[in-house]
Design a protein around this motif. Structure first.
Motif, PDB file in Angstrom:
ATOM      1  N   UNK A 168       9.002 -45.440  44.801  1.00  0.00           N
ATOM      2  CA  UNK A 168       8.632 -44.269  44.003  1.00  0.00           C
ATOM      3  C   UNK A 168       9.087 -42.983  44.690  1.00  0.00           C
ATOM      4  N   UNK A 169      10.406 -42.808  44.766  1.00  0.00           N
ATOM      5  CA  UNK A 169      10.972 -41.577  45.307  1.00  0.00           C
ATOM      6  C   UNK A 169      12.327 -41.365  44.638  1.00  0.00           C
ATOM      7  N   UNK A 170      12.757 -40.111  44.445  1.00  0.00           N
ATOM      8  CA  UNK A 170      13.945 -39.880  43.608  1.00  0.00           C
ATOM      9  C   UNK A 170      15.292 -40.209  44.230  1.00  0.00           C
ATOM     10  N   UNK A 171      15.342 -40.541  45.540  1.00  0.00           N
ATOM     11  CA  UNK A 171      16.642 -40.758  46.178  1.00  0.00           C
ATOM     12  C   UNK A 171      17.130 -42.201  46.049  1.00  0.00           C
ATOM     13  N   UNK A 172      16.790 -42.856  44.970  1.00  0.00           N
ATOM     14  CA  UNK A 172      17.349 -44.146  44.601  1.00  0.00           C
ATOM     15  C   UNK A 172      17.413 -44.187  43.080  1.00  0.00           C
ATOM     16  N   UNK A 173      18.353 -44.964  42.569  1.00  0.00           N
ATOM     17  CA  UNK A 173      18.547 -45.050  41.120  1.00  0.00           C
ATOM     18  C   UNK A 173      18.709 -46.510  40.737  1.00  0.00           C
ATOM     19  N   UNK A 174      18.192 -46.864  39.565  1.00  0.00           N
ATOM     20  CA  UNK A 174      18.191 -48.256  39.135  1.00  0.00           C
ATOM     21  C   UNK A 174      18.268 -48.334  37.621  1.00  0.00           C
ATOM     22  N   UNK A 175      18.666 -49.492  37.122  1.00  0.00           N
ATOM     23  CA  UNK A 175      18.575 -49.779  35.705  1.00  0.00           C
ATOM     24  C   UNK A 175      17.247 -50.486  35.449  1.00  0.00           C
ATOM     25  N   UNK A 176      16.808 -50.502  34.184  1.00  0.00           N
ATOM     26  CA  UNK A 176      15.505 -51.080  33.872  1.00  0.00           C
ATOM     27  C   UNK A 176      15.549 -51.900  32.589  1.00  0.00           C
ATOM     28  N   UNK A 177      14.679 -52.888  32.559  1.00  0.00           N
ATOM     29  CA  UNK A 177      14.328 -53.591  31.321  1.00  0.00           C
ATOM     30  C   UNK A 177      12.819 -53.533  31.213  1.00  0.00           C
ATOM     31  N   UNK A 178      12.311 -52.979  30.120  1.00  0.00           N
ATOM     32  CA  UNK A 178      10.875 -52.783  29.952  1.00  0.00           C
ATOM     33  C   UNK A 178      10.404 -53.601  28.762  1.00  0.00           C
ATOM     34  N   UNK A 179       9.456 -54.496  29.016  1.00  0.00           N
ATOM     35  CA  UNK A 179       8.976 -55.446  28.007  1.00  0.00           C
ATOM     36  C   UNK A 179       7.503 -55.149  27.774  1.00  0.00           C
ATOM     37  N   UNK A 180       7.163 -54.743  26.565  1.00  0.00           N
ATOM     38  CA  UNK A 180       5.811 -54.281  26.250  1.00  0.00           C
ATOM     39  C   UNK A 180       5.218 -55.160  25.154  1.00  0.00           C
ATOM     40  N   UNK A 181       4.083 -55.780  25.426  1.00  0.00           N
ATOM     41  CA  UNK A 181       3.394 -56.603  24.439  1.00  0.00           C
ATOM     42  C   UNK A 181       2.148 -55.851  23.974  1.00  0.00           C
ATOM     43  N   UNK A 182       2.124 -55.541  22.680  1.00  0.00           N
ATOM     44  CA  UNK A 182       1.098 -54.667  22.114  1.00  0.00           C
ATOM     45  C   UNK A 182       0.705 -55.186  20.728  1.00  0.00           C
ATOM     46  N   UNK A 183      -0.374 -54.672  20.145  1.00  0.00           N
ATOM     47  CA  UNK A 183      -0.716 -55.063  18.776  1.00  0.00           C
ATOM     48  C   UNK A 183       0.445 -54.848  17.809  1.00  0.00           C
ATOM     49  N   UNK A 184       0.530 -55.715  16.814  1.00  0.00           N
ATOM     50  CA  UNK A 184       1.690 -55.736  15.918  1.00  0.00           C
ATOM     51  C   UNK A 184       1.871 -54.440  15.149  1.00  0.00           C
ATOM     52  N   UNK A 185       0.806 -53.693  14.939  1.00  0.00           N
ATOM     53  CA  UNK A 185       0.905 -52.457  14.151  1.00  0.00           C
ATOM     54  C   UNK A 185       1.364 -51.255  14.979  1.00  0.00           C
ATOM     55  N   UNK A 186       1.484 -51.414  16.287  1.00  0.00           N
ATOM     56  CA  UNK A 186       1.831 -50.291  17.155  1.00  0.00           C
ATOM     57  C   UNK A 186       3.326 -50.044  17.203  1.00  0.00           C
ATOM     58  N   UNK A 187       3.678 -48.838  17.637  1.00  0.00           N
ATOM     59  CA  UNK A 187       5.029 -48.483  18.041  1.00  0.00           C
ATOM     60  C   UNK A 187       5.071 -48.440  19.570  1.00  0.00           C
ATOM     61  N   UNK A 188       6.240 -48.687  20.146  1.00  0.00           N
ATOM     62  CA  UNK A 188       6.432 -48.442  21.574  1.00  0.00           C
ATOM     63  C   UNK A 188       7.712 -47.645  21.774  1.00  0.00           C
TER      64      UNK A 188
END
Length: 343
Positions: A168-188
């Motif tokens: 958690x510091x800005x002097x590194x950079x990375x790619x991401x994959x974010x997987x969110x499981x939420x109620x079916x009626x929600x937006x993410x």
């Protein structure tokens, strides 16, 4: 990033919106960081696969993250991640169980053996917690029983570690994959492109977002809940706006000038907008006016003007929108190495 009260005192024209963008990284200067000067890194964090579920009533997050990293030093026997208030359940390195310990600020993971620079590892961490910063729950209550339920994150400067064990510091950079499981009626909403939405058990859906352009961990974002989406575009790049479900009629009057701003900035800066999409999610009780998470800005819902009142505001939300948009180049595409020189 911009605090709310700044724009209460300052108004600018759209013709001068480009000037807002040159407040390079001014948001970072508004927030105090525990570590003002850049760290010496032991590893290069290259990719993080982040899977999150939520228990809103308990304000808890259930997470699994896999960090793909490459060592930068010879002789390392451990690697560590920033982690505050999270309960670590298990750690695996290259799919084998690993030893670990925790302090009040760090997760320390023991490598299988002393390793040389260039060695690559996948570190899988399973955890849960009730974050006191970084991830926030906005819930209905007795005074506002119809308030739309919302979950949102805010990482700048050093708050991602409260809901995600990471570098958690800005002097590194990375790619991401974010997987969110939420109620079916929600937006993410998260960083990068929406890869797909699939059915999960118990009336849930799983959303997968993928950011292929590297950025720093303070720019990781998650927004989920009861939102209305409006779709727009700029040069075939998706541009989307989100409002709490009871205020969807306020999106176009307040935010429809965004594509024109992207066009102006791209021409004036000589670099086309660099991300796969641009979204703006307006959330309740946000801790700032706006935050320029890479490809996915979060703004305060206070910016959503009632359609009948829009004519009363000479410049509407141009200052806020242009400021956070400018950071997509200066702050996100180009990022400070430390907080001491960011402002």
């Amino acid at each position: 990033m911009i605090r709310r009260n700044i724009w209460n005192r300052q108004r600018v024209s759209f013709a001068g919106a480009i000037l807002c963008a040159v407040w390079l990284l001014s948001g970072a200067a508004l927030l105090r960081a525990d570590e003002p000067f850049a760290r010496n890194r032991d590893y290069d964090l290259q990719h993080s696969k982040i899977a999150l579920r939520f228990q809103p009533e308990q304000k808890k997050v259930l997470g699994e993250v896999t960090h793909s990293l490459t060592l930068l030093r010879d002789g390392l026997e451990t690697v560590w991640f920033d982690s505050v208030g999270l309960q670590i359940e298990s750690v695996r390195i290259n799919k084998s169980a690993a030893k670990f310990s925790t302090t009040d600020k760090k997760l320390v993971v023991t490598l299988p053996k002393s390793a040389k620079a260039g060695a690559k590892f996948d570190v899988e961490i399973k955890y849960h917690g009730a974050p006191t910063k970084g991830l926030y729950f906005v819930l209905p209550d007795k005074d506002y029983p119809n308030r739309p339920l919302q979950i949102w994150t805010q990482g700048e400067s050093e708050d991602t570690r409260y809901y995600l064990p990471t570098y958690d510091y800005p002097n590194d950079r990375l790619t991401t994959e974010t997987i969110l499981t939420v109620p079916a009626s929600w937006q993410t909403i998260s960083n990068g492109k929406l890869i797909g939405v699939s059915d999960a058990s118990d009336g849930m859906k799983t959303w997968t977002w993928r950011e292929l352009q590297p950025s720093s961990t303070y720019l990781i974002t998650v927004v989920a809940g009861e939102f209305v989406e409006v779709k727009d575009s700029w040069r075939n790049i998706p541009v989307t706006y989100y409002a709490p479900k009871d205020r969807g009629d306020r999106l176009n009057p307040s935010y429809s000038r965004t594509p024109a701003m992207i066009e102006l900035f791209s021409k004036k800066l000589g670099v086309d907008y660099p991300w796969e999409k641009y979204s703006q999610a307006m959330v309740d009780e946000f801790v700032a006016g706006g935050m320029e998470n890479s490809s996915a800005t979060t703004n305060t819902a206070d910016s959503l003007r009632h359609p009948k009142l829009v004519p009363e505001y000479e410049q509407n939300q141009d200052p806020l929108i242009s400021h956070e948009l400018g950071h997509q180049w200066f702050g996100d595409l180009v990022t400070t190495k430390d907080w001491a020189t960011s402002g």
